[in-house]
Scaffold this motif. Structure first.
Motif, PDB file in Angstrom:
ATOM      1  N   ASN A  76       0.816  -1.216   0.000  1.00 23.03           N
ATOM      2  CA  ASN A  76       0.000   0.000   0.000  1.00 23.03           C
ATOM      3  C   ASN A  76       0.853   1.272   0.000  1.00 23.03           C
ATOM      4  N   TYR A  77       0.511   2.171  -0.916  1.00 26.43           N
ATOM      5  CA  TYR A  77       1.004   3.542  -0.954  1.00 26.43           C
ATOM      6  C   TYR A  77       2.489   3.669  -1.262  1.00 26.43           C
ATOM      7  N   TYR A 123       0.846   2.502   5.097  1.00 24.61           N
ATOM      8  CA  TYR A 123       1.961   2.456   4.155  1.00 24.61           C
ATOM      9  C   TYR A 123       2.802   1.191   4.357  1.00 24.61           C
ATOM     10  N   ASN A 131      -6.579   1.954   7.569  1.00 20.68           N
ATOM     11  CA  ASN A 131      -6.087   2.221   6.224  1.00 20.68           C
ATOM     12  C   ASN A 131      -6.553   3.583   5.699  1.00 20.68           C
ATOM     13  N   GLY A 132      -5.593   4.387   5.276  1.00 21.21           N
ATOM     14  CA  GLY A 132      -5.921   5.643   4.617  1.00 21.21           C
ATOM     15  C   GLY A 132      -6.563   6.688   5.500  1.00 21.21           C
ATOM     16  N   GLU A 161      -5.460  -0.898  -1.137  1.00 25.67           N
ATOM     17  CA  GLU A 161      -5.621   0.518  -0.800  1.00 25.67           C
ATOM     18  C   GLU A 161      -7.085   0.941  -0.939  1.00 25.67           C
TER      19      GLU A 161
END
Length: 468
Positions: A76-77, A123, A131-132, A161
């Motif tokens: 992720n990211y 991340y 998440n996020g 994500e």
């Protein structure tokens, strides 16, 4: 110049399509017909048996261990796996005058804006309850598909994500059981798309683009990159397709994919675009399923050495038939994948080519087709195999060998009928197979043929030492 439609399946095996496997328990009429209308390759490879590295090879013409991400898939990211300024497949085609549009899965890194200027919550992971949480959905993303050669994009970077962006703007999010955006704020206006709705969603948007292209009557051809998240787990099969095959939910998902690919190809035909469109179908790596059946006893690989030793129910569907290994494996089931190329009236119909070919070859091959010269130092691990697309033998620049990789530092190299497998840095014992006589890689011939094993290991070492 011809239009180009590139269809990129996710975790689909060599043995899933009827045209590759007469014992397949999954009806794939549209892909089988595509093969009958064009040429299919029997010896096509993805360089690594997981998705981000294979996508990198497709997009750059390079082995993925040349990138900063030396192993594994993008979490992720994480930032772009493709260095800024590196020529990509869509950038090359954009330079040649193409409209470059993509729908579906990117998974090569994108930078997301945050409200606090810190790295996004989650991340470097694939699952995080928060998440996020600090993502700023009102600001554009960067270093994504539009910054690597696409004029237009609609889809996600990494499914875990969840965020769906159109061009550089977040417009929606995936909804499914494994991942969440519930901790993020300001998402009320975003379109929430259930995972089982994503395949029809990007198909509809792809068809909308084709219709718009036809109406505009532009002189610029299109490159349409159609990259659905299918049949990757979780198996988010639409209710209308459940139970339609004798290969369980996995088979139903492949059948659903074939259905929507058929819709896309039919629309090309209806709009009068098909005759001047090259259609390429590929998979990013082998299936992670060893065997599937309607009774639900799906044998799913666990990314362990024991997977290749599991006994397969002979009555079950075998996604990677006739090969040993699955996704994550350096054995043929993980790295040998379907590749079909069709162009009405130009490429031969119903032909099978045994030309050795890899995803890294797509960029230089299409560059040769559209007359685009590649700068020195680009697509370093790719070959222009355009002659093979026309059904001819490749002479100059023929690919003589291919390097493949499974999980960790397990590599293989195929040259001719021989394939060597070992863990880098290489020490004995290694594995050596004659794929012509033993495509299932059941008999290790390294002790009987030490000179062949040594020769291939040296060649493999030379490849890796120049890049790792």
């Amino acid at each position: 110049m011809p239009n180009i439609l590139f269809i990129y399946a996710d975790d689909l095996g060599h043995g899933d399509l009827g045209v590759y496997n007469p014992l397949s328990k999954i009806p794939t009429p549209n892909l089988d017909q595509l093969a009958m209308d064009g040429i299919r390759f029997s010896d096509a490879y993805c360089p690594v048996s997981v998705c981000s590295p294979s996508r990198y090879a497709l997009m750059t013409g390079e082995y993925p261990w040349r990138s900063w991400k030396k192993s594994g898939v993008m979490a992720n990211y994480e930032p772009s796996m493709i260095d800024e300024g590196k020529l990509t497949l869509p950038q090359m085609l954009q330079n040649a005058g193409y409209q470059t549009v993509g729908f579906g899965k990117w998974h090569l890194g994108t930078t997301f804006p945050t409200k606090d200027g810190e790295t996004p919550v989650g991340y470097g992971r694939f699952q995080d309850d928060q998440n996020g949480a600090n993502i700023d959905v009102t600001k554009p993303v960067s270093d994504g598909p539009l910054d690597r050669g696409f004029n237009r994009w609609l889809g996600f970077s990494c499914a875990s994500e969840c965020w769906i962006f159109e061009d550089n703007h977040i417009v929606g999010a995936l909804v499914h059981d494994l991942y969440t955006i519930e901790a993020a704020s300001g998402t009320e206006h975003l379109e929430k798309i259930p995972l089982q709705g994503f395949l029809p969603y990007i198909t509809e948007k792809s068809i909308d683009y084709l219709q718009q292209f036809k109406e505009e009557e532009t002189d610029n051809p299109f490159f349409l990159y159609y990259s659905p998240y299918v049949p990757h787990i979780p198996l988010a099969v639409d209710q209308d397709f459940i139970g339609k095959t004798d290969a369980g939910l996995y088979g139903d998902y492949v059948f659903e994919l074939d259905h929507y690919i058929g819709q896309l190809i039919d629309e090309l035909d209806r709009l009068g675009l098909k005759d001047n469109t090259i259609i390429i179908f590929a998979s990013d790596n082998g299936s992670q399923f060893i065997a599937t059946s309607p009774e639900g006893d799906n044998e799913q690989a666990t990314n362990s050495p024991q997977d290749v030793e599991k006994v397969i129910n002979p009555d079950a569907h075998q996604p990677n038939f006739p090969f040993k290994g699955t996704k994550w494996s350096v054995h043929e089931g993980g790295v040998r994948t379907p590749l079909i190329v069709s162009w009405a009236g130009k490429f031969p119909k119903g032909q099978v080519s045994n030309q050795l070919i890899a995803l890294n070859d797509i960029l230089p091959t299409l560059a040769g087709l559209v007359g685009e010269s590649l700068p020195d130092g680009t697509a370093r691990d790719g070959h222009n195999l355009l002659s093979a697309f026309y059904g001819n033998n490749v002479t100059a620049g023929k690919r003589e060998s291919v390097v493949v990789r499974g999980s960790g530092n397990v590599y293989g190299l195929r040259q001719g009928n021989w394939k060597v497998v070992g863990e880098y840095p290489f020490v004995s014992p290694v594995e050596l197979y004659n794929l012509k006589e033993d495509p299932g890689e059941t008999i290790n011939l390294a002790l009987k043929n030490p000179e062949i094993a040594e020769k291939l290991l040296k060649l493999l070492n030379d490849h890796l030492n120049s890049a790792i």
